[in-house]
Design a protein around this motif. Sequence first.
Motif, short mmCIF file in Angstrom:
data_model
loop_
_atom_site.label_atom_id
_atom_site.label_comp_id
_atom_site.label_asym_id
_atom_site.label_seq_id
_atom_site.Cartn_x
_atom_site.Cartn_y
_atom_site.Cartn_z
N PRO A 77 -54.20 -43.52 29.16
CA PRO A 77 -54.64 -44.78 29.73
C PRO A 77 -53.84 -45.96 29.17
O PRO A 77 -54.41 -47.02 28.90
N ARG A 78 -52.55 -45.80 29.00
CA ARG A 78 -51.75 -46.84 28.34
C ARG A 78 -50.89 -47.68 29.28
O ARG A 78 -50.78 -48.88 29.09
N ARG A 79 -50.23 -47.06 30.26
CA ARG A 79 -49.29 -47.83 31.08
C ARG A 79 -49.23 -47.28 32.50
O ARG A 79 -49.14 -46.08 32.70
N LEU A 80 -49.26 -48.21 33.44
CA LEU A 80 -49.10 -47.90 34.85
C LEU A 80 -48.10 -48.89 35.41
O LEU A 80 -48.23 -50.10 35.19
N ASP A 103 -50.22 -52.79 31.19
CA ASP A 103 -50.19 -52.21 29.85
C ASP A 103 -51.56 -52.39 29.22
O ASP A 103 -52.12 -53.50 29.22
N LEU A 104 -52.11 -51.30 28.68
CA LEU A 104 -53.45 -51.31 28.10
C LEU A 104 -53.39 -50.93 26.63
O LEU A 104 -52.78 -49.93 26.28
N GLU A 105 -54.05 -51.74 25.79
CA GLU A 105 -54.15 -51.45 24.36
C GLU A 105 -55.60 -51.66 23.95
O GLU A 105 -56.16 -52.73 24.20
N THR A 106 -56.23 -50.65 23.33
CA THR A 106 -57.62 -50.78 22.90
C THR A 106 -57.70 -50.99 21.39
O THR A 106 -57.04 -50.28 20.63
#
Length: 153
Positions: A77-80, A103-106
């Motif tokens: 679930p990090r980059r599309l 870009d997703l960062e948790t």
Amino acid sequence: MAESRFVPAAESRFVYVTYIRAPAEKVWAALTDPQLNRKFWGGYHQQSSWAVGDDYAIVGPEGDAWDSGKVLEADPPRRLSVSWLHLRDEAMKAEGVSTASFDLETSPEGITKLTLTHSIGASPSKFIEAVSTGWPSILSSLKSLLETGVAIG
């Protein structure tokens, strides 16, 4: 907290950053699931199998494509990242293919930083000007949906 900026140059680019109180997996699911898309995107949805190289489209409530392209990157679930050609407005279509990347960062607290970068090799760009007004409302609606269960609009 949200941040956005429009950078005119040889390339036009719009960057939008927002923080969503949800893990990246939930944000990814909302970005890639057509039923969830419809809730926060005013009836529109993204259509793809999300495999690299596969077709991608933004489909309107009536079932017709508004934009099309290919999946360039898919790292859940990090980059599309997708290529994106607008199909409706001839002036925007003439500018050519753009790229939209999520870009997703948790954080350890479960808050996801979502950074959207939408760019095109035209400057100035009518298309980037248009998406710079659309993306903030779409992503604010996504944030609201994931945090409260109710989308905006």
